[in-house]
Design a protein around this motif. Structure first.
Motif, PDB file in Angstrom:
ATOM      1  N   TYR A 118     -44.981   5.797  57.360  1.00  0.00           N
ATOM      2  CA  TYR A 118     -45.662   6.043  56.368  1.00  0.00           C
ATOM      3  C   TYR A 118     -46.072   4.820  55.644  1.00  0.00           C
ATOM      4  O   TYR A 118     -47.240   4.671  55.215  1.00  0.00           O
ATOM      5  CB  TYR A 118     -44.794   6.872  55.106  1.00  0.00           C
ATOM      6  N   CYS A 119     -45.485   3.874  55.360  1.00  0.00           N
ATOM      7  CA  CYS A 119     -45.913   2.727  54.616  1.00  0.00           C
ATOM      8  C   CYS A 119     -46.739   1.966  55.875  1.00  0.00           C
ATOM      9  O   CYS A 119     -47.872   1.476  55.272  1.00  0.00           O
ATOM     10  CB  CYS A 119     -44.876   1.514  54.624  1.00  0.00           C
ATOM     11  N   SER A 120     -46.502   1.948  57.001  1.00  0.00           N
ATOM     12  CA  SER A 120     -47.268   1.192  57.693  1.00  0.00           C
ATOM     13  C   SER A 120     -48.877   1.818  58.029  1.00  0.00           C
ATOM     14  O   SER A 120     -49.806   1.087  58.082  1.00  0.00           O
ATOM     15  CB  SER A 120     -46.574   0.983  59.217  1.00  0.00           C
ATOM     16  N   GLU A 121     -48.837   3.121  58.252  1.00  0.00           N
ATOM     17  CA  GLU A 121     -50.054   3.994  58.516  1.00  0.00           C
ATOM     18  C   GLU A 121     -50.676   3.851  56.918  1.00  0.00           C
ATOM     19  O   GLU A 121     -51.809   3.840  57.070  1.00  0.00           O
ATOM     20  CB  GLU A 121     -49.682   5.180  58.686  1.00  0.00           C
ATOM     21  N   LYS A 122     -50.034   3.963  56.018  1.00  0.00           N
ATOM     22  CA  LYS A 122     -50.748   4.017  54.667  1.00  0.00           C
ATOM     23  C   LYS A 122     -51.770   2.647  54.408  1.00  0.00           C
ATOM     24  O   LYS A 122     -52.736   2.924  54.045  1.00  0.00           O
ATOM     25  CB  LYS A 122     -49.750   4.101  53.352  1.00  0.00           C
ATOM     26  N   LEU A 123     -51.134   1.636  55.017  1.00  0.00           N
ATOM     27  CA  LEU A 123     -51.698   0.303  54.874  1.00  0.00           C
ATOM     28  C   LEU A 123     -52.404  -0.266  55.776  1.00  0.00           C
ATOM     29  O   LEU A 123     -52.722  -1.286  56.037  1.00  0.00           O
ATOM     30  CB  LEU A 123     -50.619  -0.728  54.277  1.00  0.00           C
ATOM     31  N   ASN A 124     -52.444   0.531  57.076  1.00  0.00           N
ATOM     32  CA  ASN A 124     -52.893   0.045  58.305  1.00  0.00           C
ATOM     33  C   ASN A 124     -52.295  -1.156  58.538  1.00  0.00           C
ATOM     34  O   ASN A 124     -53.142  -2.083  59.222  1.00  0.00           O
ATOM     35  CB  ASN A 124     -54.324  -0.081  58.282  1.00  0.00           C
ATOM     36  N   VAL A 125     -51.044  -1.389  59.002  1.00  0.00           N
ATOM     37  CA  VAL A 125     -50.138  -2.530  59.158  1.00  0.00           C
ATOM     38  C   VAL A 125     -49.378  -2.450  60.561  1.00  0.00           C
ATOM     39  O   VAL A 125     -48.784  -1.332  60.593  1.00  0.00           O
ATOM     40  CB  VAL A 125     -49.087  -2.653  58.144  1.00  0.00           C
ATOM     41  N   ASN A 126     -49.719  -3.418  61.215  1.00  0.00           N
ATOM     42  CA  ASN A 126     -48.985  -3.470  62.450  1.00  0.00           C
ATOM     43  C   ASN A 126     -47.387  -4.082  62.558  1.00  0.00           C
ATOM     44  O   ASN A 126     -47.313  -5.187  61.553  1.00  0.00           O
ATOM     45  CB  ASN A 126     -49.671  -4.614  63.265  1.00  0.00           C
ATOM     46  N   LEU A 127     -46.745  -3.161  62.752  1.00  0.00           N
ATOM     47  CA  LEU A 127     -45.385  -3.515  62.375  1.00  0.00           C
ATOM     48  C   LEU A 127     -44.621  -4.816  62.943  1.00  0.00           C
ATOM     49  O   LEU A 127     -43.857  -5.485  62.315  1.00  0.00           O
ATOM     50  CB  LEU A 127     -44.454  -2.245  62.877  1.00  0.00           C
ATOM     51  N   ASP A 128     -45.158  -5.237  64.306  1.00  0.00           N
ATOM     52  CA  ASP A 128     -44.754  -6.487  64.615  1.00  0.00           C
ATOM     53  C   ASP A 128     -45.299  -7.797  63.795  1.00  0.00           C
ATOM     54  O   ASP A 128     -44.609  -8.686  63.741  1.00  0.00           O
ATOM     55  CB  ASP A 128     -45.437  -6.669  66.268  1.00  0.00           C
ATOM     56  N   GLU A 129     -46.635  -7.470  63.269  1.00  0.00           N
ATOM     57  CA  GLU A 129     -47.140  -8.614  62.435  1.00  0.00           C
ATOM     58  C   GLU A 129     -46.326  -8.678  61.149  1.00  0.00           C
ATOM     59  O   GLU A 129     -46.109  -9.757  60.712  1.00  0.00           O
ATOM     60  CB  GLU A 129     -48.463  -8.453  62.076  1.00  0.00           C
ATOM     61  N   ALA A 130     -46.032  -7.476  60.570  1.00  0.00           N
ATOM     62  CA  ALA A 130     -45.124  -7.448  59.197  1.00  0.00           C
ATOM     63  C   ALA A 130     -43.872  -8.045  59.522  1.00  0.00           C
ATOM     64  O   ALA A 130     -43.268  -8.926  58.737  1.00  0.00           O
ATOM     65  CB  ALA A 130     -44.912  -6.088  58.890  1.00  0.00           C
ATOM     66  N   VAL A 144     -50.691 -14.430  55.673  1.00  0.00           N
ATOM     67  CA  VAL A 144     -50.062 -12.947  55.460  1.00  0.00           C
ATOM     68  C   VAL A 144     -50.979 -12.280  54.531  1.00  0.00           C
ATOM     69  O   VAL A 144     -51.427 -12.607  53.505  1.00  0.00           O
ATOM     70  CB  VAL A 144     -48.538 -12.870  54.697  1.00  0.00           C
ATOM     71  N   THR A 145     -51.637 -11.011  55.121  1.00  0.00           N
ATOM     72  CA  THR A 145     -52.498 -10.171  54.513  1.00  0.00           C
ATOM     73  C   THR A 145     -51.905  -9.632  53.243  1.00  0.00           C
ATOM     74  O   THR A 145     -50.822  -9.110  53.085  1.00  0.00           O
ATOM     75  CB  THR A 145     -53.254  -9.141  55.416  1.00  0.00           C
ATOM     76  N   LYS A 146     -52.764  -9.264  52.427  1.00  0.00           N
ATOM     77  CA  LYS A 146     -52.523  -8.267  51.239  1.00  0.00           C
ATOM     78  C   LYS A 146     -52.038  -7.055  51.840  1.00  0.00           C
ATOM     79  O   LYS A 146     -50.766  -6.509  51.150  1.00  0.00           O
ATOM     80  CB  LYS A 146     -53.661  -7.916  50.481  1.00  0.00           C
ATOM     81  N   ASP A 147     -52.421  -6.450  52.847  1.00  0.00           N
ATOM     82  CA  ASP A 147     -51.793  -5.288  53.271  1.00  0.00           C
ATOM     83  C   ASP A 147     -50.440  -5.367  53.724  1.00  0.00           C
ATOM     84  O   ASP A 147     -49.647  -4.345  53.379  1.00  0.00           O
ATOM     85  CB  ASP A 147     -52.601  -4.452  54.393  1.00  0.00           C
ATOM     86  N   ILE A 148     -50.099  -6.401  54.428  1.00  0.00           N
ATOM     87  CA  ILE A 148     -48.809  -6.799  55.020  1.00  0.00           C
ATOM     88  C   ILE A 148     -47.711  -6.869  53.717  1.00  0.00           C
ATOM     89  O   ILE A 148     -46.910  -6.216  53.588  1.00  0.00           O
ATOM     90  CB  ILE A 148     -48.550  -7.820  55.928  1.00  0.00           C
ATOM     91  N   LYS A 149     -48.103  -7.460  52.738  1.00  0.00           N
ATOM     92  CA  LYS A 149     -47.586  -7.652  51.525  1.00  0.00           C
ATOM     93  C   LYS A 149     -47.164  -6.411  50.922  1.00  0.00           C
ATOM     94  O   LYS A 149     -46.050  -5.863  50.319  1.00  0.00           O
ATOM     95  CB  LYS A 149     -48.031  -8.727  50.274  1.00  0.00           C
ATOM     96  N   CYS A 150     -48.279  -5.570  50.791  1.00  0.00           N
ATOM     97  CA  CYS A 150     -48.070  -4.314  50.087  1.00  0.00           C
ATOM     98  C   CYS A 150     -47.275  -3.350  50.964  1.00  0.00           C
ATOM     99  O   CYS A 150     -46.600  -2.353  50.334  1.00  0.00           O
ATOM    100  CB  CYS A 150     -49.369  -3.722  49.950  1.00  0.00           C
ATOM    101  N   HIS A 151     -47.236  -3.513  52.168  1.00  0.00           N
ATOM    102  CA  HIS A 151     -46.331  -2.627  53.150  1.00  0.00           C
ATOM    103  C   HIS A 151     -44.810  -3.035  52.715  1.00  0.00           C
ATOM    104  O   HIS A 151     -43.888  -2.005  52.596  1.00  0.00           O
ATOM    105  CB  HIS A 151     -46.465  -3.163  54.642  1.00  0.00           C
ATOM    106  N   PHE A 152     -44.333  -4.101  52.301  1.00  0.00           N
ATOM    107  CA  PHE A 152     -43.011  -4.360  51.961  1.00  0.00           C
ATOM    108  C   PHE A 152     -42.947  -4.008  50.413  1.00  0.00           C
ATOM    109  O   PHE A 152     -41.706  -3.603  50.149  1.00  0.00           O
ATOM    110  CB  PHE A 152     -42.567  -5.873  52.160  1.00  0.00           C
TER     111      PHE A 152
END
Length: 129
Positions: A29-41, A54-62
């Motif tokens: 849910y979090c990775s799709e919501k923010l279009n985040v690659n889990l390996d990059e996160a 670190v992108t804003k989307d990755i930070k928002c994923h956390f």
């Protein structure tokens, strides 16, 4: 190994009734919501990526994961919830130290989520979450 999985599921879902499917659903849910690659996160939270990169989307994923874990509410770290989730940690000195360290506020809510996640990783608490 089963104990480890139960601790992870409880920390992510906030109750002992969470299933592995719910864990995967939350992460997805979090990775799709923010279009985040889990390996990059994962690389970012473990310090393999410079924080400036670190992108804003990755930070928002956390932030999303922290909110779903209930350790972040309204952009604020919840130390009592954190301690409750990690009550199974034998090293209470580590738990107290990590709780104090992880109570930092970021420049915005997403930065707070990232700071909390990196703090958990830095204190080697991810094995309990």
């Amino acid at each position: 190994m089963q104990y480890f999985i139960i601790v992870i599921l409880v920390s992510i879902c906030g109750s002992a009734l969470c299933t592995e499917a719910e864990w995967d659903e939350n992460k997805k849910y979090c990775s799709e919501k923010l279009n985040v690659n889990l390996d990059e996160a994962r690389d970012a939270v473990r310090g393999r990526t410079k924080e400036a990169d670190v992108t804003k989307d990755i930070k928002c994923h956390f932030l999303c994961m922290g909110e779903r874990q209930k350790i972040i509410k309204d952009g604020v770290f919840q130390p009592q919830v954190f301690k409750q989730i990690l009550s199974a940690v034998d090293d209470k000195v580590l738990l107290t130290k990590a709780t104090e360290e992880c109570s930092k506020k970021g420049t915005d809510d997403c930065d707070t989520g990232f700071k909390v996640a990196t703090c958990i990783s830095r204190n080697d608490l991810r094995k309990y979450m």
